[in-house]
Design a protein around this motif. Structure first.
Motif, PDB file in Angstrom:
ATOM      1  N   ASP A   1      25.820 -24.761  19.947  1.00 29.89           N
ATOM      2  CA  ASP A   1      26.549 -25.299  21.101  1.00 29.89           C
ATOM      3  C   ASP A   1      27.883 -24.559  21.264  1.00 29.89           C
ATOM      4  O   ASP A   1      28.270 -24.180  22.380  1.00 29.89           O
ATOM      5  N   PHE A   2      28.573 -24.333  20.140  1.00 31.70           N
ATOM      6  CA  PHE A   2      29.854 -23.601  20.172  1.00 31.70           C
ATOM      7  C   PHE A   2      29.624 -22.187  20.720  1.00 31.70           C
ATOM      8  O   PHE A   2      30.319 -21.730  21.631  1.00 31.70           O
ATOM      9  N   ILE A   3      28.612 -21.506  20.188  1.00 34.50           N
ATOM     10  CA  ILE A   3      28.318 -20.133  20.628  1.00 34.50           C
ATOM     11  C   ILE A   3      28.001 -20.110  22.129  1.00 34.50           C
ATOM     12  O   ILE A   3      28.509 -19.271  22.875  1.00 34.50           O
ATOM     13  N   ASP A   4      27.156 -21.040  22.559  1.00 38.43           N
ATOM     14  CA  ASP A   4      26.736 -21.049  23.969  1.00 38.43           C
ATOM     15  C   ASP A   4      27.933 -21.201  24.903  1.00 38.43           C
ATOM     16  O   ASP A   4      28.002 -20.564  25.958  1.00 38.43           O
ATOM     17  N   HIS A   5      28.874 -22.059  24.521  1.00 40.46           N
ATOM     18  CA  HIS A   5      30.059 -22.247  25.371  1.00 40.46           C
ATOM     19  C   HIS A   5      30.930 -20.995  25.370  1.00 40.46           C
ATOM     20  O   HIS A   5      31.345 -20.509  26.417  1.00 40.46           O
ATOM     21  N   VAL A   6      31.210 -20.483  24.164  1.00 45.82           N
ATOM     22  CA  VAL A   6      32.107 -19.322  24.068  1.00 45.82           C
ATOM     23  C   VAL A   6      31.487 -18.112  24.776  1.00 45.82           C
ATOM     24  O   VAL A   6      32.178 -17.362  25.475  1.00 45.82           O
ATOM     25  N   ALA A   7      30.181 -17.965  24.643  1.00 46.45           N
ATOM     26  CA  ALA A   7      29.500 -16.797  25.231  1.00 46.45           C
ATOM     27  C   ALA A   7      29.661 -16.757  26.746  1.00 46.45           C
ATOM     28  O   ALA A   7      29.734 -15.688  27.335  1.00 46.45           O
TER      29      ALA A   7
ATOM     30  N   GLY B   1      32.248 -18.014  28.275  1.00 52.62           N
ATOM     31  CA  GLY B   1      33.680 -18.138  28.578  1.00 52.62           C
ATOM     32  C   GLY B   1      34.108 -19.563  28.849  1.00 52.62           C
ATOM     33  O   GLY B   1      35.173 -19.808  29.394  1.00 52.62           O
ATOM     34  N   ALA B   2      33.263 -20.535  28.441  1.00 52.81           N
ATOM     35  CA  ALA B   2      33.604 -21.947  28.677  1.00 52.81           C
ATOM     36  C   ALA B   2      34.300 -22.524  27.443  1.00 52.81           C
ATOM     37  O   ALA B   2      34.147 -22.015  26.331  1.00 52.81           O
ATOM     38  N   GLU B   3      35.049 -23.600  27.656  1.00 54.68           N
ATOM     39  CA  GLU B   3      35.709 -24.255  26.521  1.00 54.68           C
ATOM     40  C   GLU B   3      34.669 -24.950  25.667  1.00 54.68           C
ATOM     41  O   GLU B   3      33.705 -25.518  26.204  1.00 54.68           O
ATOM     42  N   PRO B   4      34.836 -24.961  24.334  1.00 55.19           N
ATOM     43  CA  PRO B   4      33.898 -25.707  23.492  1.00 55.19           C
ATOM     44  C   PRO B   4      33.889 -27.170  23.911  1.00 55.19           C
ATOM     45  O   PRO B   4      34.914 -27.698  24.345  1.00 55.19           O
ATOM     46  N   SER B   5      32.731 -27.839  23.789  1.00 55.87           N
ATOM     47  CA  SER B   5      32.693 -29.242  24.223  1.00 55.87           C
ATOM     48  C   SER B   5      32.406 -30.189  23.058  1.00 55.87           C
ATOM     49  O   SER B   5      32.254 -31.384  23.244  1.00 55.87           O
ATOM     50  N   GLY B   6      32.293 -29.641  21.836  1.00 56.41           N
ATOM     51  CA  GLY B   6      32.040 -30.493  20.661  1.00 56.41           C
ATOM     52  C   GLY B   6      33.312 -31.203  20.222  1.00 56.41           C
ATOM     53  O   GLY B   6      34.317 -31.180  20.939  1.00 56.41           O
ATOM     54  N   PRO B   7      33.288 -31.819  19.030  1.00 55.22           N
ATOM     55  CA  PRO B   7      34.455 -32.555  18.534  1.00 55.22           C
ATOM     56  C   PRO B   7      35.736 -31.720  18.659  1.00 55.22           C
ATOM     57  O   PRO B   7      35.781 -30.569  18.238  1.00 55.22           O
ATOM     58  N   SER B   8      36.760 -32.330  19.247  1.00 54.34           N
ATOM     59  CA  SER B   8      37.973 -31.585  19.613  1.00 54.34           C
ATOM     60  C   SER B   8      39.057 -31.697  18.556  1.00 54.34           C
ATOM     61  O   SER B   8      38.944 -32.459  17.586  1.00 54.34           O
TER      62      SER B   8
ATOM     63  N   VAL C   1      35.751 -28.907  15.893  1.00 55.29           N
ATOM     64  CA  VAL C   1      35.787 -29.338  14.490  1.00 55.29           C
ATOM     65  C   VAL C   1      34.360 -29.637  14.011  1.00 55.29           C
ATOM     66  O   VAL C   1      33.553 -30.188  14.756  1.00 55.29           O
ATOM     67  N   GLY C   2      34.082 -29.292  12.748  1.00 55.05           N
ATOM     68  CA  GLY C   2      32.711 -29.385  12.215  1.00 55.05           C
ATOM     69  C   GLY C   2      32.238 -30.801  11.874  1.00 55.05           C
ATOM     70  O   GLY C   2      31.701 -31.012  10.785  1.00 55.05           O
ATOM     71  N   PHE C   3      32.424 -31.725  12.799  1.00 52.81           N
ATOM     72  CA  PHE C   3      31.848 -33.066  12.614  1.00 52.81           C
ATOM     73  C   PHE C   3      30.409 -33.026  13.112  1.00 52.81           C
ATOM     74  O   PHE C   3      30.080 -33.500  14.201  1.00 52.81           O
ATOM     75  N   MET C   4      29.529 -32.477  12.255  1.00 53.36           N
ATOM     76  CA  MET C   4      28.164 -32.149  12.693  1.00 53.36           C
ATOM     77  C   MET C   4      27.293 -33.365  12.909  1.00 53.36           C
ATOM     78  O   MET C   4      26.254 -33.276  13.555  1.00 53.36           O
ATOM     79  N   ARG C   5      27.723 -34.541  12.391  1.00 54.88           N
ATOM     80  CA  ARG C   5      26.844 -35.712  12.557  1.00 54.88           C
ATOM     81  C   ARG C   5      26.638 -36.057  14.026  1.00 54.88           C
ATOM     82  O   ARG C   5      25.637 -36.649  14.393  1.00 54.88           O
TER      83      ARG C   5
ATOM     84  N   ALA D   1      22.732 -27.013  15.352  1.00 55.15           N
ATOM     85  CA  ALA D   1      22.991 -27.457  16.728  1.00 55.15           C
ATOM     86  C   ALA D   1      24.473 -27.357  17.088  1.00 55.15           C
ATOM     87  O   ALA D   1      24.829 -26.935  18.198  1.00 55.15           O
ATOM     88  N   GLU D   2      25.367 -27.729  16.148  1.00 58.54           N
ATOM     89  CA  GLU D   2      26.799 -27.706  16.488  1.00 58.54           C
ATOM     90  C   GLU D   2      27.266 -26.267  16.716  1.00 58.54           C
ATOM     91  O   GLU D   2      27.991 -25.969  17.661  1.00 58.54           O
TER      92      GLU D   2
END
Ligand code: NAD
Ligand code: NAI
Ligand code: ISE
Length: 342
Positions: A286-292, A294-301, A123-127, A282-283
């Motif tokens: 981070d999302f791209i790096d995880h998906v690239a 094959g890892a689960e996103p680690s930002g706001p769930s 979720v785009g809670f970028m703060r 940054a958010e």
């Protein structure tokens, strides 16, 4: 691997996110876009000179096997449908706040994701990615200043248009404070009360502006959050945490310092685009790096999105009542991997 994105909703922030994926970030590419207004999507492809397919609907994007992940930047009420379809299609989803505009909608998403057995949603809670908020959290957690007692938040926009309604002050605007303060303190809310100061003459007819939200957490911290969306002078985000042995607050964002004609001044940013530009970068990176990988996103769930909307609904309920409203987050639905409060 390059993450191939489909974008659903090419309005203000949709175009911002497309621009950053294409021009500033690494490892991502926008390959398909759609919007409820196909003219808006076509215009976006042309204006941003995208090498991307114009899709007639989100279904076309979600059925496309060359799309790895979607960015949902439509308006809030449309988010739930798009996210549920993306999960069903097994696509990773970056969805702007709010996750969904109803508590039941958020629960449907949390449950659908749990059934897939892995995290797909961020979720785009970028703060949570903003350097000053990250430092503020680190300082609080250092324990140097003792326990937090009170938090004072200010969320001001220069102006809004006639489509902005009193309840949007919560689900569109305050929702950032609801998420980031819970994350800063590692504490959940128990109750909320709303106060209406005199309304500004700059507010569109029918809109209560400003509004003050008083919230109390489980450990007894009192948060006072002002939302004022027609303040005229700019975009102003403040957060001050008063602790037992000191006070920690956000510094003014990077700006020039001007001494001129007998004044010592700093320009105020005009818009969320500028204030949180680095945090949006940054958010998404981070999302791209995880998906690239094959890892689960680690930002706001999705669980964080659920909590924010759930607390938001209590705030909306408090808007219509001259009393404190109790907040109870349904925690038993939390499934280990979906929970992310850190
Ligand atoms: P916007 O009105 O500029 O853009 C929304 C776009 O979505 C429009 O082009 C609209 O045609 C399209 N749309 C609406 N319903 C759709 C649907 N069902 N299918 C496809 N497209 C649809 O709005 P915006 O300012 O870009 O905001 C979009 C989202 O981003 C909102 O959820 C908002 O809360 C969020 N947002 C977040 C921040 C932030 O700081 N994180 C800042 C701005 C906006
Ligand atoms: P916007 O109104 O500029 O753009 C929304 C776009 O979505 C429009 O083009 C609209 O036609 C399209 N749309 C709406 N429903 C759709 C659907 N079902 N399918 C496809 N397209 C659809 O809105 P804006 O400002 O870009 O906001 C979009 C989202 O981003 C909102 O959820 C908002 O809360 C969020 N947002 C977040 C910000 C942040 O700081 N994180 C800042 C601004 C917006
Ligand atoms: C917008 O959608 C945002 O998310 C901005 O960050 C916020 O300041 C504004 O009030 C919202 O409308």
């Amino acid at each position: 691997m390059t993450v191939r994105f489909g974008v659903i909703g090419t309005g203000a922030i949709g175009q911002e996110h497309i621009r950053r994926v294409e021009k500033r970030l690494s490892g991502g590419k926008v390959v398909a876009v759609t919007d409820i207004s196909l003219d808006a999507a076509r215009h976006c492809i042309e204006a941003l000179e995208l090498d991307a397919q114009l899709c007639d609907s989100e279904d076309e994007i979600l059925q496309d096997s060359s799309v790895d992940a979607v960015i949902v930047t439509s308006w809030g009420p449309a988010h739930e449908g798009s996210v549920l379809k993306a999960i069903a299609a097994g696509k990773y989803v970056f969805v702007e706040k709010p996750l969904a505009t109803t508590v039941d909608g958020c629960l449907r998403i949390v449950e659908a994701e749990a059934r897939m057995g892995k995290r797909l949603v961020q979720v785009g809670f970028m703060r949570r990615y903003d350097a000053s908020y990250v430092t503020l959290k680190r300082e609080i957690e250092s324990g140097r200043y003792g326990a937090p007692l009170m938090v004072r938040c200010v969320h001001r926009n220069a102006c809004v248009d006639h489509r902005y309604t009193t309840d949007m002050a919560v689900l569109d605007t305050l929702i950032h404070e609801l998420d980031v303060t819970r994350w800063l303190l590692g504490d959940d809310y128990t109750c909320v009360q709303v106060l209406y100061p005199k309304t500004t003459r700059h507010a569109p007819s029918g809109l209560q502006d400003p509004q003050i939200f008083n919230l109390v957490t489980q450990s007894g911290v009192v948060i006072t959050a002002e939302v004022f969306v027609n303040c005229q002078y700019g975009y102003d985000i403040q957060c001050e945490v008063v602790c037992e042995d000191g006070v920690v607050s956000l510094a003014s964002p990077q700006a020039v310092d001007i001494r001129h004609a007998g004044l010592h001044a700093q320009p105020v940013m005009q818009d969320w685009r500028f204030r949180f530009s680095d945090a949006y970068d940054a958010e998404l990176q981070d999302f791209i790096d995880h998906v690239a990988r094959g890892a689960e996103p680690s930002g706001p769930s999705s669980f964080d999105g659920y909590v924010a909307t759930m607390v938001g609904q209590a705030c909306v309920s408090a808007q219509g009542r001259d009393e404190w409203v109790t907040i109870s987050v349904q925690k038993d639905l939390t499934i280990g991997f979906i929970r992310n409060n850190g």
